[in-house]
Design an enzyme around this catalytic site. Structure first.
Site, PDB file in Angstrom:
ATOM      1  N   SER A   1     -10.455  -1.134   6.288  1.00 41.83           N
ATOM      2  CA  SER A   1      -9.801  -0.741   5.042  1.00 41.83           C
ATOM      3  C   SER A   1      -9.055  -1.869   4.332  1.00 41.83           C
ATOM      4  O   SER A   1      -8.699  -1.733   3.164  1.00 41.83           O
ATOM      5  CB  SER A   1      -8.823   0.406   5.300  1.00 41.83           C
ATOM      6  OG  SER A   1      -9.456   1.477   5.939  1.00 41.83           O
TER       7      SER A   1
ATOM      8  N   SER B   1      -9.452   1.919   1.719  1.00 47.27           N
ATOM      9  CA  SER B   1      -8.169   2.456   1.277  1.00 47.27           C
ATOM     10  C   SER B   1      -7.117   1.431   0.863  1.00 47.27           C
ATOM     11  O   SER B   1      -6.157   1.795   0.192  1.00 47.27           O
ATOM     12  CB  SER B   1      -7.599   3.364   2.367  1.00 47.27           C
ATOM     13  OG  SER B   1      -7.325   2.648   3.545  1.00 47.27           O
TER      14      SER B   1
ATOM     15  N   LYS C   1       0.839  -1.201   0.000  1.00 46.39           N
ATOM     16  CA  LYS C   1       0.000   0.000   0.000  1.00 46.39           C
ATOM     17  C   LYS C   1       0.875   1.251   0.000  1.00 46.39           C
ATOM     18  O   LYS C   1       1.884   1.311   0.707  1.00 46.39           O
ATOM     19  CB  LYS C   1      -0.900  -0.026   1.238  1.00 46.39           C
ATOM     20  CG  LYS C   1      -1.925   1.093   1.338  1.00 46.39           C
ATOM     21  CD  LYS C   1      -2.800   0.882   2.561  1.00 46.39           C
ATOM     22  CE  LYS C   1      -3.905   1.906   2.679  1.00 46.39           C
ATOM     23  NZ  LYS C   1      -4.806   1.612   3.808  1.00 46.39           N
TER      24      LYS C   1
END
Length: 442
Positions: A172, A148, A77
Site C-alpha cells: 500500500s 491505500s 495518511k
C-alpha cells in the site's frame, strides 16, 4: 518553487532563513488549492492549521549543527493520528476520536525534528481497496493511482509535500509510489511505530515512508534517528556489495516497460560490482494463504465492535471485506500465525544457503495500469504480485524509480532486503535510481 529544491538544500535554507517560511508555505498552500482540486491527494489543508504548525516550529531552537527536519513539509495518511486533526480513515467520522487513539509516535518524532505537518492525505476506507480513494493518478484520470497510501504518493509526486507517512499491508506504500514515479519504503514491522493509527495492529502491516528518492528517505532517517528503530533481530551481514537474486518472473504477465526497467537495473548493478544471480526463491502459496488468513482474522477483530456501534460509516463493500474474517476460528488464525514464522525461517535458510542478501523485482507488473482494466480490488491485487513478499516474510522493501520511458514517465523496480540492514538497502537503491535532479520533475 522553494520546496522543489534538493532536500539537503531545502533544510539548510529553511534553518538559515526561518523568517521566510511563512511566505513559502503561503505559496505552497495556494499551489495545493489550485492543483489539488483535481488530484484530491490532501484532506482539507487549512491556513489556520499551517499557521499553528509554523508557530510550533518557530519556538524550536535551530542551528547549523542541529537542523533536523526543520521546515520539511510532510503529509500523513488519514489512518494515522495527528493531534489536532481528525483521522477519518476514508469515512465521514473521526475514527481516531471514536477509538480514542493517541498521536502516532512516528508523527511525534517528525514534529520534534521540526517537520511541518501540512495536512492529512486521502486513503481508501480503512485501507481497503473495496473502498476506493478519491485521489487521481498523477498521470491522468484514466490511470489507476494505486493502493491505500495513494494520497501520499500523489502529493509527493505533485510537490505538495516532500515526505508522506503511510502504511503498507501488501504494497500500500510501494504500489502507489511506483505508479506516481517516486520512492516508497516498507520497513520491517515495528521499525517505524505502528501505534496511534487505525488498523495499526495488523501483523503484516508496517508504517512506511514515501519521498522523491532513496536519497531523500536516507537523509530523513539520518536527521530524525528516533523515527526508525532497528529490529531486535536485525541482520548481522552488511556487505558493501551484497549479492542480489532476481526471481523468475516469466510466469507473470509483465509489461515490456517493467521488464526493461528490471534489465537496466541489473546491468547497472553488475557494472558497479554487485553479484546478480537468477534465483528460484519466491513466496509460496502456503505462505500467502496463511498470511491473508491472519490478516482477514485480525481485520475482523479490529472492526467487529466499531462495525456494530457505527455501521453507518462503512462503505457496504468494505463492510463485507471486514466481515470475511468472522468465519475464521481463533485457533485457525493462531496456527497460521505460527506457520508464518516457519515460512520466514525457511526462506531465510534458502537465502543463506544460496548466498543471497537481497531480491530485485519489478515494483508493479504494469506501470501504466488503466482504471478501466478492472475493479480497484483487482488492480490492487495485480500490484501486489511483487510487493506482498516483503509483508509475508517481513523484509525491508523499497520501490525506487530507475529510468524514464520514452513518454517521460518514471519506471520503478523494487529491492527487498533479506540479510542486510535497511541502510544497505538504501545505499544499493541510490546506485540505480534516477539522478536527483531528474527525479524532482515529472
Amino acid at each position: 518553487m522553494f520546496f522543489d529544491t534538493p532536500l539537503h538544500a531545502l533544510l539548510e535554507q529553511a534553518a538559515a532563513r526561518p523568517d521566510q517560511l511563512r511566505e513559502h508555505y503561503a505559496a505552497l498552500l495556494a499551489e495545493i488549492g489550485h492543483r489539488d482540486a483535481t488530484l484530491r491527494s490532501m484532506c482539507d489543508p487549512s491556513r489556520e492549521w499551517l499557521v499553528s504548525e509554523l508557530d510550533r516550529i518557530g519556538a524550536r531552537p535551530v542551528s547549523k549543527s542541529n537542523q533536523g527536519l526543520f521546515g520539511l513539509p510532510v503529509g500523513v495518511k488519514d489512518t494515522i493520528v495527528v493531534a489536532g486533526l481528525p483521522t477519518k480513515a476514508g469515512t465521514p467520522a473521526d475514527v481516531g476520536q471514536l477509538l480514542r487513539l493517541p498521536q502516532s509516535p512516528a508523527v511525534t518524532a517528525l514534529r520534534k525534528a521540526g517537520a511541518v505537518i501540512v495536512a492529512k492525505q486521502e486513503t481508501n476506507q480503512f485501507c481497503s481497496s473495496a473502498g476506493p480513494a478519491p485521489t487521481q493518478c498523477i498521470r491522468g484520470p484514466a490511470y489507476f493511482a494505486g493502493g491505500s497510501t495513494v494520497g501520499g504518493a500523489v502529493a509527493v509526486a505533485a510537490g505538495f509535500t516532500r515526505l508522506a507517512l503511510g502504511s503498507d499491508a501488501a504494497g500500500s506504500v510501494r504500489h502507489p509510489a511506483a505508479l506516481a514515479g517516486v520512492a516508497g519504503l516498507r520497513p520491517r514491522k515495528g521499525s517505524l511505530s505502528d501505534r496511534g493509527q487505525v488498523n495499526g495492529a495488523l501483523s503484516g502491516q508496517s508504517t512506511g515512508l514515501i519521498a522523491r528518492s532513496a536519497i531523500d528517505i536516507a537523509l530523513i532517517l539520518a536527521r530524525c534517528p528516533s523515527l526508525h528503530i532497528e529490529p531486535a533481530d536485525r541482520p548481522t551481514l552488511d556487505k558493501e556489495r551484497p549479492t542480489i537474486g532476481v526471481p523468475d518472473i516469466s510466469w507473470h504477465d509483465i509489461a515490456p516497460a517493467a521488464e526493461a526497467a528490471l534489465r537496466s537495473s541489473v546491468s547497472r548493478l553488475m557494472a558497479l560490482g554487485y553479484r546478480v544471480e537468477p534465483t528460484p526463491i519466491w513466496m509460496t502459496e502456503e505462505a500467502q494463504d496463511d498470511f491473508f488468513l491472519v490478516m482477514s482474522f485480525e481485520n475482523w477483530l479490529f472492526h467487529k465492535r466499531l462495525m456494530t456501534e457505527h455501521s453507518e460509516i462503512y462503505n457496504p463493500a468494505v463492510r463485507d471485506v471486514m466481515r470475511a474474517g468472522k468465519a475464521i476460528e481463533p485457533q485457525q488464525a493462531a496456527a497460521a500465525r505460527q506457520r508464518l514464522f516457519g515460512h520466514r525461517q525457511r526462506l531465510l535458510d534458502l537465502a543463506y544457503a544460496a548466498g543471497l542478501d537481497m531480491l530485485l523485482t519489478p515494483s508493479i507488473p504494469w506501470p501504466d495500469i488503466r482504471k478501466d482494466a478492472g475493479t480497484p480490488r483487482d488492480l490492487s491485487a495485480i500490484g501486489g504480485r511483487f510487493t506482498a513478499i516483503s509483508n509475508i516474510y517481513d523484509f525491508d522493501s523499497l520501490s525506487v524509480p530507475v529510468e524514464r520511458s520514452s513518454d517521460g514517465w518514471r519506471r520503478s523496480v523494487m529491492l527487498h532486503g533479506i540479510t542486510v540492514p535497511l541502510s544497505r538497502l538504501l545505499a544499493c537503491a541510490r546506485h540505480i535510481e534516477l539522478p536527483q535532479a531528474d527525479a524532482c520533475s515529472q
